[in-house]
Design an enzyme around this catalytic site. Structure first.
Site, PDB file in Angstrom:
ATOM      1  N   THR A  29      31.486 -16.512  22.034  1.00  0.00           N
ATOM      2  CA  THR A  29      31.594 -15.528  20.953  1.00  0.00           C
ATOM      3  C   THR A  29      32.979 -15.682  20.325  1.00  0.00           C
ATOM      4  OG1 THR A  29      32.197 -13.895  22.589  1.00  0.00           O
ATOM      5  CG2 THR A  29      29.915 -13.906  21.903  1.00  0.00           C
ATOM      6  N   GLU A  82      32.127 -16.951  26.875  1.00  0.00           N
ATOM      7  CA  GLU A  82      30.848 -17.599  26.598  1.00  0.00           C
ATOM      8  C   GLU A  82      29.752 -16.810  27.273  1.00  0.00           C
ATOM      9  OE1 GLU A  82      30.888 -22.149  26.589  1.00  0.00           O
ATOM     10  OE2 GLU A  82      32.367 -21.559  28.069  1.00  0.00           O
TER      11      GLU A  82
HETATM   12  N1  RBF Z   1      33.836 -23.835  33.395  1.00  0.00           N
HETATM   13  C1  RBF Z   1      34.768 -24.186  34.293  1.00  0.00           C
HETATM   14  O1  RBF Z   1      35.651 -24.989  34.005  1.00  0.00           O
HETATM   15  N2  RBF Z   1      34.783 -23.634  35.558  1.00  0.00           N
HETATM   16  C2  RBF Z   1      33.839 -22.728  35.958  1.00  0.00           C
HETATM   17  O2  RBF Z   1      33.903 -22.255  37.093  1.00  0.00           O
HETATM   18  C3  RBF Z   1      32.809 -22.368  35.025  1.00  0.00           C
HETATM   19  N3  RBF Z   1      31.844 -21.475  35.371  1.00  0.00           N
HETATM   20  C4  RBF Z   1      30.874 -21.160  34.467  1.00  0.00           C
HETATM   21  C5  RBF Z   1      29.853 -20.271  34.829  1.00  0.00           C
HETATM   22  C6  RBF Z   1      28.835 -19.943  33.942  1.00  0.00           C
HETATM   23  C7  RBF Z   1      27.751 -19.003  34.378  1.00  0.00           C
HETATM   24  C8  RBF Z   1      28.843 -20.511  32.630  1.00  0.00           C
HETATM   25  C9  RBF Z   1      27.760 -20.170  31.648  1.00  0.00           C
HETATM   26  C10 RBF Z   1      29.849 -21.388  32.266  1.00  0.00           C
HETATM   27  C11 RBF Z   1      30.888 -21.718  33.156  1.00  0.00           C
HETATM   28  N4  RBF Z   1      31.911 -22.594  32.818  1.00  0.00           N
HETATM   29  C12 RBF Z   1      32.870 -22.951  33.725  1.00  0.00           C
HETATM   30  C13 RBF Z   1      32.096 -22.980  31.411  1.00  0.00           C
HETATM   31  C14 RBF Z   1      31.593 -24.329  31.033  1.00  0.00           C
HETATM   32  O3  RBF Z   1      32.599 -25.265  31.288  1.00  0.00           O
HETATM   33  C15 RBF Z   1      31.300 -24.234  29.526  1.00  0.00           C
HETATM   34  O4  RBF Z   1      30.241 -23.334  29.304  1.00  0.00           O
HETATM   35  C16 RBF Z   1      30.968 -25.561  28.913  1.00  0.00           C
HETATM   36  O5  RBF Z   1      32.093 -26.397  29.010  1.00  0.00           O
HETATM   37  C17 RBF Z   1      30.590 -25.410  27.445  1.00  0.00           C
HETATM   38  O6  RBF Z   1      31.612 -24.857  26.678  1.00  0.00           O
HETATM   39 MG    MG Z   2      28.306 -23.594  23.866  1.00  0.00          MG
END
Ligand code: RBF
Ligand code: MG
Length: 148
Positions: A29, A82
Site C-alpha cells: 500500500t 504489503e
Molecule cells: N520479506 C523478507 O525479507 N523477510 C520476511 O520475513 C518476509 N516475510 C513475509 C511474510 C509475508 C506473509 C509476506 C506476504 C511477505 C513477506 N516478506 C518478507 C516480503 C517479501 O519479501 C515481499 O512480499 C516480496 O519481496 C515482494 O515485494
Molecule cells: Mg507486490
C-alpha cells in the site's frame, strides 16, 4: 486477547510493487500508510482483515497477512506495508482502495538462506493467520463500523 497497539486500522491504495510477489504475495500500500504506523508496530508479519473497495462496490472482506518492513531477504531499504489477501483474484487490483485492520503479530521480519525458505515461512504465516482469524474475537471485527 487483542491488545495494544491492536486493533490497528488503516487504509491505502494498491500500487505496483517490485514484481516479485505477483499473485503469490501481496500488494504494497502507499508510503504514507507506512509513515503513519505507530512505532509500536515493529517490522514484522501481521494478520487481520482487509476490505476491498472496488468500483462495482461489492466491498468484500478478506482474511489477510501483512508484511511490514524493509524485506531484508531482498535488501530492500524502503519500509513498506504489503498486504496479501488470502483469496485468489482473477484481475490485478492496482488502483483499488483497501481498508485494513491489523489484529496481531505472527513474527518479526527476518532473512532466509534461500527463496524456498521464505516461501515456506510465508505459507506457515498464512496458516497461522487462518487459525487466528477463525476465532470469535477476530471475527467480531467483520462487523466493525470501520468496514461500513
Ligand atoms: N520479506 C523478507 O525479507 N523477510 C520476511 O520475513 C518476509 N516475510 C513475509 C511474510 C509475508 C506473509 C509476506 C506476504 C511477505 C513477506 N516478506 C518478507 C516480503 C517479501 O519479501 C515481499 O512480499 C516480496 O519481496 C515482494 O515485494
Ligand atoms: Mg507486490
Amino acid at each position: 486477547m487483542i491488545k495494544s497497539p491492536f486493533p490497528y486500522f488503516t487504509l491505502g491504495i494498491i500500487v505496483r510493487g517490485f514484481g516479485r510477489g505477483s499473485k503469490e504475495l501481496g500488494c504494497p500500500t502507499d508510503e504514507t500508510t507506512v509513515e503513519k504506523l505507530p512505532s509500536s508496530i515493529d517490522e514484522g508479519v501481521y494478520y487481520g482483515w482487509a476490505q476491498l473497495l472496488t468500483k462495482n462496490n461489492s466491498n468484500k472482506l478478506y482474511k489477510m497477512v501483512a508484511s511490514v518492513g524493509r524485506n531484508p531477504f531482498y535488501n530492500v531499504k524502503t519500509k513498506t506495508l504489503e498486504t496479501h489477501l488470502m483469496h485468489e483474484f482473477k484481475h490485478d487490483l492496482y488502483g483499488e482502495k483497501l481498508k485494513i485492520v491489523l489484529l496481531g503479530e505472527i513474527r518479526k521480519m527476518t532473512t532466509f538462506r534461500n527463496t524456498n525458505e521464505l516461501v515456506m515461512a510465508i505459507r506457515n504465516d498464512i496458516s497461522k493467520a487462518h487459525h487466528e482469524l477463525d476465532s470469535d474475537q477476530c471475527r467480531q471485527y467483520l462487523n466493525h463500523p470501520f468496514f461500513y
